[in-house]
Structures are given as C-alpha cells and as structure tokens.
Scaffold this active site. Structure first.
Site, PDB file in Angstrom:
ATOM      1  N   PRO A 294       5.867  23.482   8.089  1.00 39.07           N
ATOM      2  CA  PRO A 294       4.606  22.982   8.660  1.00 39.07           C
ATOM      3  C   PRO A 294       3.502  22.965   7.602  1.00 39.07           C
ATOM      4  CG  PRO A 294       4.976  25.250   9.348  1.00 39.07           C
ATOM      5  CD  PRO A 294       6.197  24.850   8.573  1.00 39.07           C
ATOM      6  N   ASP A 464       1.475  25.119   2.740  1.00 33.22           N
ATOM      7  CA  ASP A 464       2.327  25.687   3.786  1.00 33.22           C
ATOM      8  C   ASP A 464       1.439  26.471   4.764  1.00 33.22           C
ATOM      9  OD1 ASP A 464       4.147  27.023   5.358  1.00 33.22           O
ATOM     10  OD2 ASP A 464       5.415  27.687   3.697  1.00 33.22           O
ATOM     11  N   HIS A 465       1.317  25.979   5.996  1.00 34.94           N
ATOM     12  CA  HIS A 465       0.400  26.595   6.953  1.00 34.94           C
ATOM     13  C   HIS A 465       0.932  27.916   7.508  1.00 34.94           C
ATOM     14  CE1 HIS A 465      -3.058  26.836   9.417  1.00 34.94           C
ATOM     15  NE2 HIS A 465      -3.296  25.547   9.500  1.00 34.94           N
ATOM     16  N   ARG A 466       2.176  28.256   7.227  1.00 33.39           N
ATOM     17  CA  ARG A 466       2.688  29.557   7.645  1.00 33.39           C
ATOM     18  C   ARG A 466       2.072  30.682   6.825  1.00 33.39           C
ATOM     19  NH1 ARG A 466       8.948  28.572   6.791  1.00 33.39           N
ATOM     20  NH2 ARG A 466       8.043  27.885   4.808  1.00 33.39           N
ATOM     21  N   VAL A 467       1.621  30.345   5.619  1.00 36.37           N
ATOM     22  CA  VAL A 467       1.110  31.353   4.681  1.00 36.37           C
ATOM     23  C   VAL A 467      -0.359  31.129   4.364  1.00 36.37           C
ATOM     24  CG1 VAL A 467       1.460  32.409   2.417  1.00 36.37           C
ATOM     25  CG2 VAL A 467       3.420  31.495   3.673  1.00 36.37           C
TER      26      VAL A 467
END
Length: 492
Positions: A294, A464-467
C-alpha cells in the site's frame, strides 16, 4: 571480482570410499577429504578415511538473492579443457549482471550440459567435471542421460474434430480411461450463451441438434444451420474468441485448463514478438510484487536557483546533478530515519543503519539501480567518482550483487530528459522512492506579494504507508527542500 563456481558430487556409485571396518559406510559425509578425530576411537598408523570424487557437477550458482535462474552467456572453456582451481569457466547472466564464474576444483571439463544461450534454474547441473581422462567417457554418458531426462516430451499431434463424421465411422477401442462417446447414455445439452439466445430467437429445439464444438458443445453456427440461416461473421468471430462459460457435463472429459487472465488477441500483421531478457523478467517480477504494497504519493515544489549555481561551479570537477541530488537526499534521510526504513514481511519494519542511495539507470535492454553505499558519509567529490564507476560497470553489466541490491532508498531522475513531473513505482523491500522532475522557470510570489521568476522543480515521493505516514514524508521533503535551496552544506 569473479564469483566462485560451486561443484557438487552426485550421490551415485561412482564415488569411491575408503573406511575402516569400524565405521558405518552409510555415514552422510560431504564430498571432500575428511579427517576423523574423536569421538571415534583411533589406532596407531590408522589411515584417514577419504571420499574421492571422480565426477563433479558444475551447477548454476545463485549470483544474487533474487536470482532463480541464469542464462549461459558463453563458455570460456571447451569440452576436454583441463581446468585449474580458481580459473574462469563460464559467463552467466543473472537478473542484473553478467559474471565470470570460477571453479573450486582441478579437473577436466568433460561435458557441457547447458549450452550457450540456454537458461537453467539455480542449482541445476550445467556441466560435468571429470577427475581423470578415464572418467571423461562416463561423464559424457551421464550428461547425455541428463539432457534426455530434462528435455520435454514431444507434443502429441492435435486431434481435429470432424463434425460431419458419425460416431460409428470411427470405432473407439474400449478403455477404462477413455471418455464415453456423446451417444452413450443420457447427456446434458451444453451450449454457449450466444447459441442459447439464438435458439430462443429462431425457436430451434436444441435437443435435436448435435453440437460441433468442443465435447459436443452447441455453437451459434449450429443454431443458425438448424434454423436455415447462413452463419454470420459475428457468430464465427464469437466462436473463435469467446471462451466456454457453461458447465461441462460429467460424461465428457474436461477441456485443457487455460489461464482465465490471458485473453487471446488477434496478431497484428507485421508485428514481432520479443521475449523478455533475464533482466526484463526480473524487473517485471519486481513491479508486479510492488503492487502488493500500500503506497501513497506526495509532491513538493522547490526552488533550484542556488542548486543550479552550485552545479555550474562543481561540474568542471566531475560532479553530476545526480550526485548532488543523492547527497542531498542522504543528508535529509539522516534526519528522518523512518523514511530510510523498510518493511519486508508485513509484520515489522527495520530501521536501516546505513543510508544507501540506489539510483535508477536505463541501460540497453533493461533498468538497474546501482547503489551509492553510505552516501551520507562520503564527500561530494568522492561520491561523484564512485557514481561514475558504478554507471560504467552497470552499462557493461559488471556490477557485483552488493552494488545493486543493497539500496535503502531509491532516486529516479528524469529531469535531464525534460520531464517536469512523474510518479515512480516503489521497489520491493524499500520504504520510499523519489522522482525528480526538470527544473524550469516559474512565476512565484514572495512574502510581500511581489512576482518574480525562479527556477523550480517538482519532487514526487512514493512511500510505503505501512511504515511511513503523511506527516513523516512531508517533514522529510521539507528538510530536503531546505538543503536544495541552501546547498552550501553539500560541499562540506
């Protein structure tokens, strides 16, 4: 630096072992000279057990962490050549570079299993190394058996269905595995959706029609023929292009399984099909893998008048604009380590201790990202020199694995081609990639509302929108813009 070519001993009867009677002959010792000490009991003047390999397999080495197969570019040595340990034998094309591969052992190159231009998976035998002249014939025989066992069986000729022939004209030999004929027992009438629509339109009894499609399927042409209507070009096109969608009866054998995501398109006259190179296949795989991450994108305009002036001063000393941007990015990443982090398993993320700037470079037949390792610790001139060396090695396909797969942040600069803005695809295993557009004159206003013309470029970052979250990326870009607009610190 050439990579080392590993060889392994096949577990066949050609290996000769010499063990004393007190040892189990089935012990799984590796193929090398062994020295057995305690806890085994010893006797005076006892011989050391050894395993002597007569024939060794030369197998496809893994030249990078992402490599699953390799292509033989050329064999430096020919069959019958005597090899010495450490001597280059073959040139292998991995997913990123061409590398000379050496042998670990002395011997004779008895047989080449994988020829030049062919591809083999990592770990597969590509050649056989014999210890003595007496073993060459046996190695050649083994190579022939390997080639025959790995070659695919010849394809069976396609069976054309003759709609006009009756079932009785071609007797079928009874077999427990052969499917029953269409005329045997009760059957379910199967037809395509378009054929069903035509049957209703022309009021045709489908039970009285024998289908000419695969496994007795009724096609639109069968309906039109039964209704006395000449088959239209539209129906013929649909027969050849529309995949069957109705369920097949249990009395018929299932058709060959086809990929539903690979529609067949008509070939364009004069077109040429070009298969992917090894590098293009690796790029394709990475780009598909990146779709599972994502991501989000943030753009940031920044004035470049000061940077352009600095570039004119340092350009005669061999400094490129890419080196300036990489140095500025590394300095900004040092202040925002979360943007230099990475998430590889979806459960945790890693703060990378080194700031390694990977820079996208277009080369003949693909794309590669040489890595400026520890870019924040190198001065601008050393960084530029290092970058020049990496580009030369990349274009000659001589990069070592650690020189292209150790990046923690990627920079892609299309500004040199006049592109003012673009979005980059996030490489797998990294937290962010920066896309730099061209610097162009732009009308801007100052704090007092006065208009002026300044050189300005737009920088887009994919993360990276997870991080990395929006505020993290905005803070990083603000720091990066401050360095670009006041670039004196780049030369310190």
């Amino acid at each position: 630096m050439a990579s080392s070519l590993l060889s392994r001993v096949p577990t066949t009867s050609t290996n000769t072992m010499s063990f004393s009677s007190s040892l189990n002959n089935n012990l799984p010792f590796p193929s090398r000279r062994l020295s057995l000490t305690s806890p085994f009991p010893t006797k005076p003047n006892r011989k050391i057990p050894t395993i002597q390999a007569k024939i060794r397999e030369i197998f496809m080495p893994a030249l990078s962490s992402t490599m699953t197969e390799g292509k033989i570019v050329s064999w430096i040595k020919s069959e019958g050549d005597v090899l010495s340990k450490g001597e280059s034998v073959v040139v292998v094309e991995s997913d990123k570079a061409d590398m000379d591969v050496e042998t670990f052992y002395d011997g004779i190159l008895a047989a080449i299993v994988v020829a030049e231009g062919e591809v083999a998976p990592v770990g597969a035998a590509i050649g056989l190394l014999a210890e003595t002249e007496d073993d060459v014939a046996e190695a050649k025989s083994r190579a022939s058996s390997k080639s025959s066992s790995t070659s695919p069986p010849p394809p069976s000729p396609p069976s054309d269905i003759q709609p006009t022939s009756s079932p009785s004209s071609s007797p079928v030999k009874p077999s427990s595995t052969s499917p029953p004929t269409v005329s045997e027992g009760p059957k379910k009438t199967v037809l395509t959706p378009h054929a069903k629509k035509l049957a209703k339109q022309h009021k045709v009894n489908i039970e009285s029609i024998v289908g000419t499609g695969p496994h007795g399927r009724i096609t639109p042409a069968d309906i039109e023929s039964a209704a006395g209507v000449s088959p239209s070009s539209k129906s013929v096109s649909q027969i050849s292009n529309v995949a069957p969608s109705a369920p097949v009866s249990s009395s018929s054998s299932p058709p060959p399984k086809a990929s539903p995501s690979a529609p067949s398109f008509p070939e364009i006259p004069g077109s040429t099909i070009v298969p992917f190179t090894t590098m293009q296949s690796a790029v394709s795989k990475n780009m598909v893998e990146s779709l599972s991450v994502p991501t989000f994108r943030v753009g940031y305009p920044m004035k470049t008048d000061a940077l352009d002036a600095l570039y004119e001063k340092v350009k005669p000393k061999g400094v490129t604009m890419t080196a300036l941007l990489a140095k500025a990015a590394a300095m900004a990443l040092a202040q925002h380590p979360v943007v230099n982090s990475s998430c590889k398993d979806g459960k945790s993320f890693t703060y990378n201790s080194s700031i390694n700037i990977a820079v996208a470079v277009a080369i003949n037949g693909g794309l590669i990202t040489p890595v400026l390792q520890d870019a924040d610790k190198l001065d601008l001139y050393l960084l530029s020199q290092k970058w020049k060396e990496l580009v030369e090695k990349a274009r000659s396909k001589q990069l070592q694995p650690h020189e292209y797969n150790s990046g923690t942040f990627t920079l892609s600069n299309l500004g040199m081609f006049g592109v003012d803005r673009f979005d980059a695809i996030l490489p797998p295993g990294q937290g962010a990639i920066m896309a730099v557009g061209a610097s162009k004159p732009t009308v801007v206003t100052d704090e007092d509302g006065y208009f002026s013309v300044k050189n300005e470029m737009l920088v887009n970052v994919t993360a990276d929108h997870r991080v990395i979250y929006g505020a993290d990326l905005a803070s990083f870009l603000k720091t990066f813009a401050k360095i670009i607009e006041n670039p004196e610190s780049l030369t310190l």
